[in-house]
Motif scaffolding. Structure first.
Motif, mmCIF file in Angstrom:
data_model
loop_
_atom_site.group_PDB
_atom_site.id
_atom_site.type_symbol
_atom_site.label_atom_id
_atom_site.label_comp_id
_atom_site.label_asym_id
_atom_site.label_seq_id
_atom_site.Cartn_x
_atom_site.Cartn_y
_atom_site.Cartn_z
ATOM 1 N N LEU A 40 0.803 -1.063 -0.061
ATOM 2 C CA LEU A 40 -0.083 0.055 0.059
ATOM 3 C C LEU A 40 1.038 1.142 -0.004
ATOM 4 O O LEU A 40 2.000 1.364 0.513
ATOM 5 N N VAL B 113 0.076 4.800 1.061
ATOM 6 C CA VAL B 113 -1.157 5.606 1.637
ATOM 7 C C VAL B 113 -0.857 7.064 1.708
ATOM 8 O O VAL B 113 0.183 7.633 2.396
ATOM 9 N N PHE C 8 -10.689 -2.315 0.970
ATOM 10 C CA PHE C 8 -11.218 -3.326 1.634
ATOM 11 C C PHE C 8 -12.721 -2.870 1.582
ATOM 12 O O PHE C 8 -12.852 -2.358 2.635
ATOM 13 N N ARG D 244 -12.240 -12.338 9.087
ATOM 14 C CA ARG D 244 -11.309 -11.435 9.472
ATOM 15 C C ARG D 244 -9.797 -12.081 8.904
ATOM 16 O O ARG D 244 -9.379 -13.171 9.018
ATOM 17 N N ARG D 245 -9.096 -11.136 8.683
ATOM 18 C CA ARG D 245 -7.326 -11.439 8.006
ATOM 19 C C ARG D 245 -6.516 -10.744 9.035
ATOM 20 O O ARG D 245 -6.162 -9.745 9.009
ATOM 21 N N THR D 246 -5.866 -11.624 9.531
ATOM 22 C CA THR D 246 -4.453 -11.011 10.295
ATOM 23 C C THR D 246 -3.470 -10.882 9.417
ATOM 24 O O THR D 246 -3.116 -11.804 8.782
ATOM 25 N N LEU D 247 -2.561 -10.095 9.469
ATOM 26 C CA LEU D 247 -1.571 -9.781 8.424
ATOM 27 C C LEU D 247 -0.325 -9.682 9.618
ATOM 28 O O LEU D 247 -0.319 -9.117 10.635
ATOM 29 N N LEU E 150 2.997 -7.060 9.404
ATOM 30 C CA LEU E 150 3.610 -5.855 8.728
ATOM 31 C C LEU E 150 5.047 -5.998 8.326
ATOM 32 O O LEU E 150 5.861 -6.336 9.374
ATOM 33 N N SER F 65 7.752 -0.619 6.520
ATOM 34 C CA SER F 65 6.944 0.583 6.568
ATOM 35 C C SER F 65 7.916 1.540 6.552
ATOM 36 O O SER F 65 8.964 1.528 7.168
ATOM 37 N N LEU G 95 2.835 7.024 3.074
ATOM 38 C CA LEU G 95 3.493 5.770 3.856
ATOM 39 C C LEU G 95 3.414 4.784 2.594
ATOM 40 O O LEU G 95 2.633 4.309 1.869
ATOM 41 N N LEU H 283 3.616 0.666 2.845
ATOM 42 C CA LEU H 283 3.481 -0.132 3.920
ATOM 43 C C LEU H 283 3.397 -1.624 3.076
ATOM 44 O O LEU H 283 2.673 -1.698 2.016
ATOM 45 N N TYR I 270 2.308 -5.570 3.830
ATOM 46 C CA TYR I 270 1.854 -6.461 4.608
ATOM 47 C C TYR I 270 1.704 -8.056 4.108
ATOM 48 O O TYR I 270 1.656 -8.039 2.727
#
Lengths: 184, 189
Positions: free
Chosen positions: B145, B147, B159, B165-168, B170, B173, B181, B183, B185
């Motif tokens: 991303l 940002v 999104f 739910r999706r845990t990512l 990082l 960054s 930014l 990023l 993930y």
């Protein structure tokens, strides 16, 4: 001039609702320090009616918890068009000409004014040029589930400045934005 | 042998990814209003050069196929030469060089098959509807991303509401240019 500083736990997909469902796996020392730092120089809190009612029901019964004493003594400004009085200690309803009254509060004596949640009020403050800082702890999770976002559709556009950014070991981002200074 | 699927998006702080480089939108080309700096340009160049192929939805295909063949330079050479896969039931004979149409109505099945057969990094820029489907079926390995410091307040989001739910994790960054930014993930282990 007192500053109004908003703080949110927020997911990568922009959800701020019900952090109890997704925030706790990411709470660690770094986040604790960031949350604590958010209260430096602060001597009042600002909130909308929904959060006020939640907290006014919770904190007086949980005064022994961390922050319990702080919450009790802190001045609380509650933005609401419907609330007639606020019985929680040191709470004051701000209604009617809210922008004018908040402007006067900001121009008065005192420390900074913190917000923790109250997305609707934060959006209103941003639109009305009253918000000074938007601090986001961005959690590395896509929450989905239809929970409410900080910025739902059909908002006005608002340019920002990124003032600081920090990455925690947990992958949480600590971002501090301010409304961009008007260029015209 | 399996492809790595990397979604890459320009997003506003409120997650809007629509028309960052033009197209028909309330704020067309909004990402160009921000300075992403030499670091930001380098990130996009490195990212593009790392791609082995593009996976695109129909609208992003149309936008890219209308622009890149007329451009020159490192980015354009790479985009024009590498293989492109377009998920579309309506696109007939694609004119853009090295383009294959995945024409079945079941995008997930098509992409799963491609992921098994293709070797290398498949990047998915833009392609909002396709990205929702890929996230929903857990086919995304990485999300890049950029940002930008603005709340757009309207437009399609990177999104949309997902059921799961999706845990990512990082992985990277940094701040580039004027408060932009970068990023990266990855799927959480």
């Amino acid at each position: 001039m007192r500053k109004i500083k908003a703080h949110f736990f927020i997911s990568l997909d922009g959800v701020v609702e019900s952090p109890d469902q997704w925030h706790f796996p990411y709470f660690d020392d770094e986040m604790g320090a960031a949350v604590g730092a958010g209260f430096a120089g602060v001597d009042a809190m600002l909130m909308g009616r929904v959060l006020y009612e939640e907290w006014a029901a919770y904190w007086p019964e949980h005064a022994e918890e961390p922050f319990g004493d702080v919450m009790k003594g802190m001045k609380k400004y509650v933005v609401s068009g419907s609330l007639e009085s606020a019985d929680w200690q040191n709470a004051e309803v701000v209604s009617g000409d809210v922008a004018g009254k908040l402007g006067a509060i900001k121009a008065g004596d005192g420390g900074d004014i913190a917000m923790s949640g109250s997305a609707t009020t934060v959006r209103w403050l941003l639109r009305n040029g009253l918000l000074d800082e938007l601090n986001l702890l961005v959690h590395p999770v896509v929450v989905g589930d239809g929970l409410a976002r900080l910025f739902p559709a059909d908002e006005e556009s608002a340019p920002l400045e990124l003032r600081s950014s920090e990455t925690f070991k947990s992958g949480v981002l600590n971002l501090s934005y301010a409304p961009a200074a008007a260029t015209d | 042998m399996a492809a790595r699927i990397v979604v890459t998006e320009f997003v506003s702080l409120d997650g809007v990814m629509e028309a960052p480089g033009g197209e028909d939108f309330k704020y067309p080309g909004w990402s160009f209003e921000f300075d992403r700096g030499d670091d930001g340009n380098q990130f996009k160049l490195d990212e593009t050069m790392r791609a082995d192929g593009l996976l695109l939805g129909r609208r992003t295909y149309d936008s890219f196929a209308g622009a890149w063949p007329h451009r020159e330079g490192e980015f354009a050479d790479k985009f024009n030469s590498m293989p492109k896969f377009v998920v579309s039931t309506t696109l007939g004979e694609p004119e853009w060089n090295n383009t294959t149409v995945l024409a079945s109505g079941d995008a997930t099945a098509q992409v799963r098959k491609l992921k098994d057969e293709f070797d290398g990094e498949l990047q998915v820029p833009g392609s909002q509807r396709l990205v929702q489907e890929l996230i929903g079926s857990d086919l995304v390995d990485q999300i890049n991303l950029m940002v930008f410091p603005v709340i757009l307040g309207t437009g399609k989001r990177a999104f949309e509401t997902t059921p799961d739910r999706r845990t990512l994790r990082l992985a990277e960054s940094k701040v580039v240019g004027d408060g932009v930014l970068v990023l990266v993930y990855e799927r959480a282990a």
